[in-house]
Design a protein around this motif. Structure first.
Motif, PDB file in Angstrom:
ATOM      1  N   ARG B 185      -0.378  10.507   2.513  1.00 30.53           N
ATOM      2  CA  ARG B 185       0.311  10.792   1.268  1.00 30.53           C
ATOM      3  C   ARG B 185       1.288   9.671   0.919  1.00 30.53           C
ATOM      4  O   ARG B 185       1.402   9.271  -0.229  1.00 30.53           O
ATOM      5  CB  ARG B 185       1.032  12.133   1.364  1.00 30.53           C
ATOM      6  N   ALA B 186       1.978   9.165   1.936  1.00 31.08           N
ATOM      7  CA  ALA B 186       2.919   8.074   1.672  1.00 31.08           C
ATOM      8  C   ALA B 186       2.183   6.828   1.184  1.00 31.08           C
ATOM      9  O   ALA B 186       2.657   6.119   0.303  1.00 31.08           O
ATOM     10  CB  ALA B 186       3.708   7.759   2.935  1.00 31.08           C
ATOM     11  N   LEU B 188      -0.742   6.748  -0.426  1.00 27.89           N
ATOM     12  CA  LEU B 188      -1.203   6.969  -1.792  1.00 27.89           C
ATOM     13  C   LEU B 188      -0.042   6.849  -2.771  1.00 27.89           C
ATOM     14  O   LEU B 188      -0.200   6.342  -3.878  1.00 27.89           O
ATOM     15  CB  LEU B 188      -1.875   8.343  -1.917  1.00 27.89           C
ATOM     16  N   ALA B 189       1.143   7.300  -2.323  1.00 26.32           N
ATOM     17  CA  ALA B 189       2.325   7.136  -3.169  1.00 26.32           C
ATOM     18  C   ALA B 189       2.586   5.656  -3.403  1.00 26.32           C
ATOM     19  O   ALA B 189       2.892   5.230  -4.522  1.00 26.32           O
ATOM     20  CB  ALA B 189       3.541   7.790  -2.517  1.00 26.32           C
ATOM     21  N   MET B 191       0.377   3.250  -3.405  1.00 30.46           N
ATOM     22  CA  MET B 191      -0.627   2.755  -4.347  1.00 30.46           C
ATOM     23  C   MET B 191      -0.249   3.148  -5.774  1.00 30.46           C
ATOM     24  O   MET B 191      -0.391   2.360  -6.707  1.00 30.46           O
ATOM     25  CB  MET B 191      -1.996   3.353  -4.020  1.00 30.46           C
ATOM     26  N   ALA B 192       0.214   4.388  -5.926  1.00 33.56           N
ATOM     27  CA  ALA B 192       0.597   4.864  -7.256  1.00 33.56           C
ATOM     28  C   ALA B 192       1.756   4.027  -7.793  1.00 33.56           C
ATOM     29  O   ALA B 192       1.743   3.594  -8.954  1.00 33.56           O
ATOM     30  CB  ALA B 192       0.994   6.343  -7.189  1.00 33.56           C
ATOM     31  N   ILE B 205       7.489  10.973  -7.267  1.00 34.67           N
ATOM     32  CA  ILE B 205       7.565  10.039  -6.144  1.00 34.67           C
ATOM     33  C   ILE B 205       8.905   9.305  -6.199  1.00 34.67           C
ATOM     34  O   ILE B 205       9.337   8.865  -7.264  1.00 34.67           O
ATOM     35  CB  ILE B 205       6.403   9.022  -6.207  1.00 34.67           C
ATOM     36  N   ASP B 206       9.542   9.180  -5.040  1.00 33.78           N
ATOM     37  CA  ASP B 206      10.784   8.422  -4.953  1.00 33.78           C
ATOM     38  C   ASP B 206      10.429   6.936  -4.877  1.00 33.78           C
ATOM     39  O   ASP B 206      10.158   6.397  -3.807  1.00 33.78           O
ATOM     40  CB  ASP B 206      11.569   8.868  -3.716  1.00 33.78           C
TER      41      ASP B 206
END
Lengths: 235, 308
Positions: B185-186, B188-189, B191-192, B205-206
Motif C-alpha cells: 500500500r505504501a 502504491l501510494a 506511485m500515486a 495520502i500523506d
C-alpha cells in the motif's frame, strides 16, 4: 454536517471570499456563480488546500481548519476537483482502489463499494484494465466521481462536474447524482455553472458573486428568482 | 511509470544480448567484469531514478551519500573490528536517518522548484565531500578482508568472485523496489504521489510523509551499498563524484521515470567500460566512451522526435 462560517480568504493582498457562510446538512446543495466568483476557492478551503484568514469551517462539529488535506479526506469529506486529478498511468481498477486504500474505514469494503459503483457507472466495469489516461473526458469524470465514492464519504463535493462534458452526458450525470444521494444517503455539494441542469439534482442552493453569498434559497425558489432567471438561466 | 519495458528498451536489450554473446567468445572476462561494474552502476542509479520519478528531484549528490555510507562502514569496522559485511546492517538505518534529516532540512523546501533543486543537491554534494575531507582527510582508506580478493578460474580466464555480490545486490534491490512499488500500500501510494501529488492528497495520502519516506529509503539503501563498495575499493571523500555523474547519466539515458531502462543502460555502460579497459593502454578512454554514449543517445532521441 458541514458549516462554513464567516470565511475570508486572500490570495496575497486580493480578497476573494468575503465573510462567506453556508451549511450543508443531509441534502444536496448547489453552489452557483460566474467564473471567478470564488466557488473553487471555497471548495479548496473546505478540503484544506487553501487556508482562510478568518472564519471557521467545521464538519460534524469538528473544526477542519487545523487539519491537512489528507486528514480532512479521512474525516469523510470527498472532493471531485474540476481537473479530475486522476492517476493517469494507473488502471481504472488501480484508481478505484486508491480511493479506498488510504481511508481507514473504507479499506475492508473495497468489493462492496465496487459493486455499488458498477451499478451507477456500468461503463467503468468494461474499462477496468485500461489506463486512466486512455479514457474519454466523460469517462474520466465518472472515474473521478467513482474514486471519491470508494471512500464511502459522508460529504461529496463536486467542482464543476459538467465542465467539458457533452450536453446529453450532463443531464445523465445529474440524474446519477440524485441516485447516489438517494442510495448512499451522502450529503452533496455541487459547485456548478450549468444552473439549469444542476437545479434538478439539488434540494437547496447558494448563489455567490464576487466572493459573497447573494442568494440562498430552495431549488424551487432559485428557479423562480428573477436574478437567477436573468443571469443564469437566460430567461 | 515502470509498468513495462518500453519497446525501445527491448531493442536495446536484444542488441546488448547479441553484444554479450560476441563478447562471451571473444573476451569473456569483459563480460564478467562489465556485468559486475554495471551492477554497481544499476545499484546506485536505481534510487536516483525512484527519487526522480516520485519526488521529481534529480539528486546530484547520490554518489556522495554512498561515500558517506562507505565511510560510516569504514569507521565502524576500524573502531569495533567487525566485518564490513556486518557493518551493512547498521549502515542501513544510519543512512535512513541521514535521509530524514536531509529531507527535513533541505529537500522539503525545493520539491517544486526545478532549478533550485539542482543547485541544492549540487551544493549538498560539495558539502558532503568537504565534510568528509575534514573528518576522514583525503587519504584513501581500505579495509582488507580475505574474501574480497577471492577469484575463480574457468578455462583460460580468471576473475574476481566477490564482485558478484554487486550483481546479487542489484537484483535484490531491483526486485525489492519493484515489489514494494507494485504490491504494498505504501508503494502504491508512492506511485500515486509520483503521478499526481494533488490527486494523492485528495484520496487521503500523506504526500509530505511519502516524499520523506521514499527519499530516506533511497538513501538508506546506500548504506549497505557503501559497505559493499568499501570491501573492494579504496575510499576517499571524492570517490562518490563519478558515481553521482554516472547515476544521473544512466537515469537520463533510460528516460526519466523508466526503471527497467536503468537496468539495461547501467549494465550496458558497465560492459562498454569494461570493453574499453580490456585494451591495454586504452583504459583512460573508458570515461570518454561513457559520456560519449550519453551524448549520442541524447542526439538520437532529439533526432527521433524531429523525425516524428
Amino acid at each position: 454536517m458541514l458549516v462554513v462560517k464567516g470565511v475570508d480568504i486572500y490570495y496575497g493582498k486580493l480578497q476573494v471570499l468575503w465573510d462567506l457562510s453556508l451549511q450543508v446538512g443531509k441534502e444536496s446543495v448547489g453552489l452557483f456563480g460566474p467564473n471567478g466568483a470564488g466557488k473553487t476557492t471555497l471548495v479548496n478551503a473546505i478540503v484544506g488546500l487553501v487556508k482562510p484568514a478568518n472564519g471557521e469551517i467545521t464538519f460534524g462539529g469538528r473544526s477542519l481548519l487545523p487539519l491537512e488535506t489528507h486528514r480532512i479526506i479521512r474525516e469523510g469529506v470527498a472532493v471531485v476537483p474540476q481537473e479530475r486529478e486522476l492517476f493517469p498511468f494507473m488502471s481504472v481498477l488501480g484508481n478505484l482502489k486508491s480511493g479506498a486504500a488510504y481511508i481507514p474505514g473504507a479499506r475492508d469494503k473495497i468489493d462492496e463499494r465496487m459493486r455499488f459503483i458498477f451499478d451507477i457507472f456500468p461503463v467503468l466495469k468494461e474499462r477496468l484494465g485500461q489506463l486512466a489516461v486512455t479514457l474519454s473526458g466523460g469517462e474520466q469524470r465518472m472515474l473521478a466521481i467513482a474514486r471519491s465514492l470508494m471512500a464511502g464519504p459522508k460529504l461529496l463535493i463536486l467542482d464543476e462536474p459538467s465542465s467539458g462534458l457533452q450536453p446529453s452526458l450532463v443531464s445523465d450525470l445529474f440524474r446519477r447524482m440524485r441516485e447516489i444521494r438517494e442510495k448512499e444517503g451522502v450529503s452533496i455539494l455541487i459547485a456548478e455553472q450549468n444552473v439549469r441542469q444542476c437545479l434538478r439534482a439539488i434540494d437547496r442552493g447558494y448563489v455567490i458573486e464576487n466572493g459573497r453569498v447573494v442568494i440562498e434559497d430552495s431549488a424551487e425558489g432559485l428557479a423562480h428568482s428573477d436574478h437567477v432567471r436573468r443571469s443564469y438561466l437566460g430567461l | 511509470m515502470l509498468a513495462k519495458l518500453r519497446q525501445r528498451d527491448y531493442q536495446i536489450l536484444i542488441a546488448f544480448i547479441i553484444v554479450a554473446a560476441i563478447l562471451a567468445f571473444w573476451r569473456p572476462h569483459v563480460l564478467i567484469s562489465g556485468l559486475q561494474r554495471g551492477s554497481l552502476y544499476v545499484l546506485i542509479a536505481l534510487p536516483v531514478g525512484i527519487i526522480y520519478g516520485i519526488l521529481g528531484i534529480l539528486n546530484l549528490a547520490h554518489g556522495e551519500f554512498m561515500m558517506l555510507g562507505a565511510f560510516f562502514a569504514f569507521s565502524l569496522v576500524t573502531l569495533t573490528g567487525i566485518d564490513p559485511l556486518i557493518a551493512m546492517l547498521p549502515a542501513f538505518p544510519a543512512m535512513f536517518v541521514v535521509g530524514i534529516v536531509t529531507y527535513r532540512l533541505t529537500i522539503k523546501h525545493v520539491v517544486r522548484a526545478p532549478l533550485n533543486q539542482f543547485l541544492l543537491t549540487f551544493g549538498l554534494a560539495v558539502m558532503l565531500t568537504e565534510m568528509a575531507n575534514l573528518i576522514w582527510t583525503t587519504r584513501p582508506r581500505i579495509v582488507w578482508v580475505p574474501y574480497a580478493a577471492s577469484s575463480a578460474t574457468i578455462g583460460p580466464i580468471t576473475f574476481g568472485t566477490f564482485e558478484f555480490v554487486y550483481v546479487a545486490a542489484a537484483a535484490i534491490v531491483l526486485v525489492g523496489m519493484f515489489l514494494f512499488l507494485t504490491r504494498t500500500r505504501a508503494g502504491l501510494a508512492a506511485m500515486a504521489v509520483g503521478q499526481n501529488p494533488r490527486g494523492a492528497k485528495l484520496v487521503g495520502i500523506d504526500v509530505e510523509r511519502t516524499y520523506m519516506m521514499i527519499f530516506s529509503a533511497c538513501l538508506a539503501v546506500l548504506g549497505p551499498i557503501g559497505a559493499l563498495f568499501l570491501i573492494r575499493h579504496a575510499i576517499f571523500p571524492g570517490v562518490g563524484g563519478p558515481f553521482s555523474l554516472r547515476a544521473v547519466s544512466i537515469v537520463a539515458m533510460a528516460g526519466f521515470g523508466n526503471l527497467p531502462g536503468i537496468l539495461v543502460w547501467g549494465i550496458g555502460l558497465g560492459l562498454a567500460e569494461a570493453f574499453v579497459r580490456s585494451f591495454r593502454g586504452w583504459g583512460g578512454w573508458a570515461d570518454i566512451i561513457f559520456f560519449g554514449m550519453i551524448i549520442l543517445v541524447v542526439f538520437y532521441r532529439s533526432y527521433q522526435r524531429r523525425v516524428r
